[in-house]
Design a protein around this motif. Structure first.
Motif, short mmCIF file in Angstrom:
data_model
loop_
_atom_site.label_atom_id
_atom_site.label_comp_id
_atom_site.label_asym_id
_atom_site.label_seq_id
_atom_site.Cartn_x
_atom_site.Cartn_y
_atom_site.Cartn_z
N SER A 173 -43.58 -11.58 28.24
CA SER A 173 -43.97 -10.43 27.40
C SER A 173 -45.47 -10.15 27.52
CB SER A 173 -43.58 -10.68 25.95
OG SER A 173 -44.39 -11.66 25.37
N PHE A 174 -46.20 -11.06 28.15
CA PHE A 174 -47.62 -10.82 28.37
C PHE A 174 -47.91 -10.49 29.83
CE2 PHE A 174 -47.37 -13.66 24.69
CZ PHE A 174 -48.06 -12.88 23.77
N THR A 175 -46.87 -9.99 30.51
CA THR A 175 -47.07 -9.66 31.92
C THR A 175 -46.56 -8.25 32.20
OG1 THR A 175 -44.89 -10.39 32.59
CG2 THR A 175 -46.61 -12.05 32.59
N THR A 176 -46.81 -7.82 33.43
CA THR A 176 -46.23 -6.59 33.93
C THR A 176 -45.39 -6.94 35.14
OG1 THR A 176 -48.17 -5.37 33.22
CG2 THR A 176 -46.75 -4.28 34.80
N TRP A 177 -44.14 -6.51 35.11
CA TRP A 177 -43.24 -6.88 36.21
C TRP A 177 -42.15 -5.82 36.30
CZ3 TRP A 177 -38.57 -10.56 35.91
CH2 TRP A 177 -38.04 -10.78 37.20
N ASP A 178 -41.83 -5.43 37.54
CA ASP A 178 -40.83 -4.37 37.69
C ASP A 178 -39.45 -4.94 38.00
OD1 ASP A 178 -41.09 -5.22 40.24
OD2 ASP A 178 -41.71 -3.30 41.09
N GLY A 179 -39.34 -6.27 37.98
CA GLY A 179 -38.03 -6.87 38.22
C GLY A 179 -37.82 -7.27 39.67
N LEU A 180 -38.68 -6.81 40.54
CA LEU A 180 -38.52 -7.12 41.96
C LEU A 180 -39.80 -7.72 42.54
CD1 LEU A 180 -36.72 -3.86 43.09
CD2 LEU A 180 -35.70 -6.14 43.03
N GLY A 181 -40.90 -7.06 42.29
CA GLY A 181 -42.16 -7.43 42.94
C GLY A 181 -42.84 -8.62 42.30
N ALA A 213 -30.71 -4.59 21.22
CA ALA A 213 -30.25 -5.23 22.46
C ALA A 213 -30.14 -4.21 23.59
CB ALA A 213 -28.92 -5.94 22.22
N LEU A 214 -29.66 -3.02 23.25
CA LEU A 214 -29.54 -1.98 24.28
C LEU A 214 -30.90 -1.47 24.71
CD1 LEU A 214 -26.42 -1.60 23.25
CD2 LEU A 214 -26.75 0.42 24.67
N GLU A 215 -31.79 -1.34 23.74
CA GLU A 215 -33.16 -0.91 24.03
C GLU A 215 -33.80 -1.88 25.03
OE1 GLU A 215 -34.64 1.75 22.79
OE2 GLU A 215 -36.77 1.43 23.14
N MET A 216 -33.55 -3.18 24.79
CA MET A 216 -34.09 -4.19 25.69
C MET A 216 -33.51 -4.03 27.10
SD MET A 216 -33.46 -8.19 25.89
CE MET A 216 -32.09 -7.81 26.95
N TYR A 217 -32.19 -3.89 27.17
CA TYR A 217 -31.55 -3.77 28.47
C TYR A 217 -32.05 -2.54 29.22
CZ TYR A 217 -28.01 -2.88 31.99
OH TYR A 217 -27.37 -2.62 33.17
N LYS A 218 -32.11 -1.43 28.50
CA LYS A 218 -32.52 -0.19 29.17
C LYS A 218 -33.96 -0.24 29.62
CE LYS A 218 -29.02 2.86 27.88
NZ LYS A 218 -28.66 4.24 27.94
N THR A 219 -34.82 -0.81 28.77
CA THR A 219 -36.22 -0.93 29.15
C THR A 219 -36.38 -1.83 30.37
OG1 THR A 219 -36.73 -0.76 26.80
CG2 THR A 219 -38.53 -1.41 28.24
N GLY A 220 -35.66 -2.96 30.34
CA GLY A 220 -35.84 -3.94 31.40
C GLY A 220 -35.11 -3.58 32.68
#
Lengths: 300, 308
Positions: free
Chosen positions: B52-60, B259-266
């Motif tokens: 939560s203290f980082t920036t990450w796009d899920g891949l890079g 929970a949905l907000e989390m999924y959609k954001t992530g």
């Protein structure tokens, strides 16, 4: 339903007791429970109608479905929808689900059993005490909340898009409750039995298999059933960790199928019935085991 | 899987086993469980806070970025909305499920044969996956192809999942459909443990059925009600599968819970940092609610033995 609470000092073994039917005749003069009865019957209708609808719809042709009363049984039942669903690779998804469920539940119950045994037998050890508290804290972690780090770990382990990616976190999340329930059962094994086996020179490892295992077998089955149902029905892990269609377990396949053939209601119905069938059969065979499994770890 | 456990058992389980004869040789048996649990349970819990203290796009690459994610989440109007939706679902489903579950639980606690038969049917929803249930209802409620259209009853023929208010109601109903059996099961077990003698004594004193329910059954169920409510409330924080398949948070964002907000954001907007922050909020809110409910239930060490 994947939610269980362990009440303080939960004597889990009593969980099965209320389910054991006491076929005692009720007092005939007991006043009637009208409100409860009304609620009971009403809810029965609410539960049964969707189930009935999905089953009869699965045997209708599409044309028949649109032409007739949706609650009327099919005039000429067809297996066409089931054939169609099976053609969409559902046998493979079924196998995936079986692999994931067995692959997660068997190791999870085995390691939890060993851990529970160690925790009960070892008494004061600081290390085991800390471990046990950690497992108990683990009960409070919702899977949803840690799915992002799990995703990261799975990618780093290069397990993304494999069944193992679902299995490993499933084991981890099965452990806390399993350890709690099993340790409550192992604690009920009379100490004298351990003592006498130890006198005979048995090691802890022997006692684990020869003494604790046979005596806690019902608990192992109960825990296994509960965890099995949880893993079988899990949707989030495959949704996040699986990409290729051929790796999908049933719930994810069901969702994808519905997205693709949404307007073919009879086919959707057949897919739902087909995926629920194995569990419903299990339910028919071992209803009491299954229900006590559902409230395992729950005490009262 | 959401569970609340009071600290009490920790003490209990470590009750010294006088006859255990040393604890050296068993300790290792805990290791396999410990390793898997740490790797996929404990580490991710710490990891989500870290992420939560980082920036990450899920891949890079993951970049540390201080409070950026938190600032983004806390200033996003989506968060209070998601919390409000979560609260509504939580409150409404509690209000609906609790009285129904108690009534059905009491009803099923009777030992009449036909009730045992009914119980077989009642518990079927417990076995089905949330995905299967959501898909069934989605098809059933479809305004063009569903039950309402087929029966031609205008009242049923609404756009159940396309209207904001209706959709939330449907979510609450389907959630209840899935979970009322579970809670009824709990109440059934609890009611059967109330000593019959209490009812017999009350009957001798001339108390009627209703009076007995309010003076004996309900008070005796106090702890069960608290436990069941805790499960409902904390569980409803993390409903994901059902809402995701049923409405995907829609229409618009009418059913977009935390929970949905989390999924959609992530996983849809690829903002893993802010999504992790939402996940942390989810955990914290869950713990707070659980602790509050425990408070309500009196001291944690109080006896659970109802009617003893």
């Amino acid at each position: 339903m994947a939610t269980v609470v362990a009440p303080e000092g939960g004597r889990v073994d009593s969980a099965a007791a209320p389910l054991r039917s006491r076929r005692r005749r009720t007092d005939e003069r007991e006043p009637r429970n009208w409100v409860g009865g009304a609620a009971g019957w009403l809810w029965l209708v609410i539960v049964v109608v969707p189930l009935y609808w999905i089953v009869i719809t699965s045997f209708k042709t599409r044309a028949n479905y649109f032409a007739t009363n949706p609650l009327a049984p099919p005039s000429s039942p067809t297996m066409e929808n089931y054939r169609f669903v099976l053609e969409q690779d559902f046998a493979r998804y079924f196998v995936n689900s079986v692999i994931v469920t067995l692959g997660a539940v068997v190791p999870a119950v085995a390691v939890s059993f060993m851990a529970a045994y160690a925790i009960v037998r070892a008494g004061e050890g600081r290390f085991l005490r800390t471990t046990n508290s950690m497992f108990l804290l683990g009960l409070a972690i919702p899977l949803q909340a840690v799915i992002i780090p799990i995703y990261l770990i799975i990618i780093r382990l290069q397990l993304y898009d494999t069944l193992l990616a679902i299995i490993l976190p499933s084991i981890a999340f099965a452990i806390p409750l399993s350890v709690l329930v099993l340790s409550n059962f192992i604690r009920d094994v009379p100490r004298e039995l351990f003592e006498s086996m130890r006198m005979d020179g048995a090691t802890e490892w022997t006692m684990l298999w020869r003494l604790a295992l046979p005596l806690t077998r019902p608990a192992l089955v109960t825990v296994g059933i509960y965890q099995g149902l949880t893993v079988w029905n899990n949707f989030l892990l495959p949704l996040i960790l699986i990409q290729s269609p051929e790796q999908r377990p049933l719930p994810l396949a069901l969702w994808a199928f519905q997205g693709q053939y949404g307007i073919n209601v009879p086919a959707i119905a057949a897919s739902v019935v087909l995926t629920a069938l194995p569990i419903v059969i299990l339910y028919a065979v071992g209803r009491r085991q299954l229900l006590s499994g559902l409230t395992a770890g729950f005490g009262k | 899987m959401t569970v609340i456990v009071p600290p009490a058992p920790a003490v209990q389980t470590t009750r010294p086993a006088s006859s255990a004869g040393g604890h050296g040789p068993v300790g290792w048996m805990v290791l396999p469980a410990l390793v898997v649990f740490v790797a996929f349970g404990a580490v991710p819990l710490l990891g989500v806070l870290g992420l939560s203290f980082t920036t990450w796009d899920g891949l890079g690459v993951i970049h540390p970025s201080g409070l950026t994610s938190w600032r983004a989440v806390l200033t996003d109007p989506g968060l209070p909305h998601a919390m409000w939706v979560t609260f509504k679902i939580m409150a409404l489903s509690w209000l609906f499920q609790t009285p129904m579950s108690i009534l059905i639980g009491v009803f099923l606690a009777g030992h009449q044969r036909y009730r045992e038969f009914l119980a077989i049917l009642y518990f079927i929803p417990l076995l089905l996956s949330a995905a299967a249930i959501a898909i069934t209802y989605k098809a059933l409620l479809d305004p063009n192809f569903g039950l309402g259209a087929g029966l031609g009853i205008p009242l049923l023929q609404q756009d159940w999942l396309g209207d904001s208010t209706l959709a939330l109601g449907v979510v609450v109903f389907v959630v209840s459909w899935q979970f009322i059996p579970f809670h009824s099961l709990i109440y059934q077990g609890a009611v059967r443990q109330i000593p019959r003698s209490m009812y017999e004594a009350a009957a001798l004193d001339g108390a009627g059925r209703v009076r007995q329910f309010f003076s004996i059954t309900l008070p005796q169920l106090k702890y069960t009600i608290i436990t069941s409510s805790t499960l409902m409330v904390v569980g409803s924080l993390t409903f994901f599968d059902l809402i995701f398949v049923l409405t995907e948070g829609g229409p618009g964002d009418a059913t977009r819970s935390l929970a949905l907000e989390m999924y959609k954001t992530g996983f849809q907007a690829n903002l893993m940092g802010p999504a992790s922050a939402i996940a942390v909020i989810l955990v914290v809110v869950g713990l707070i609610v659980a602790l509050l409910l425990r408070r309500l239930g009196g001291r944690g060490d109080e006896s659970q033995l109802e009617g003893a």
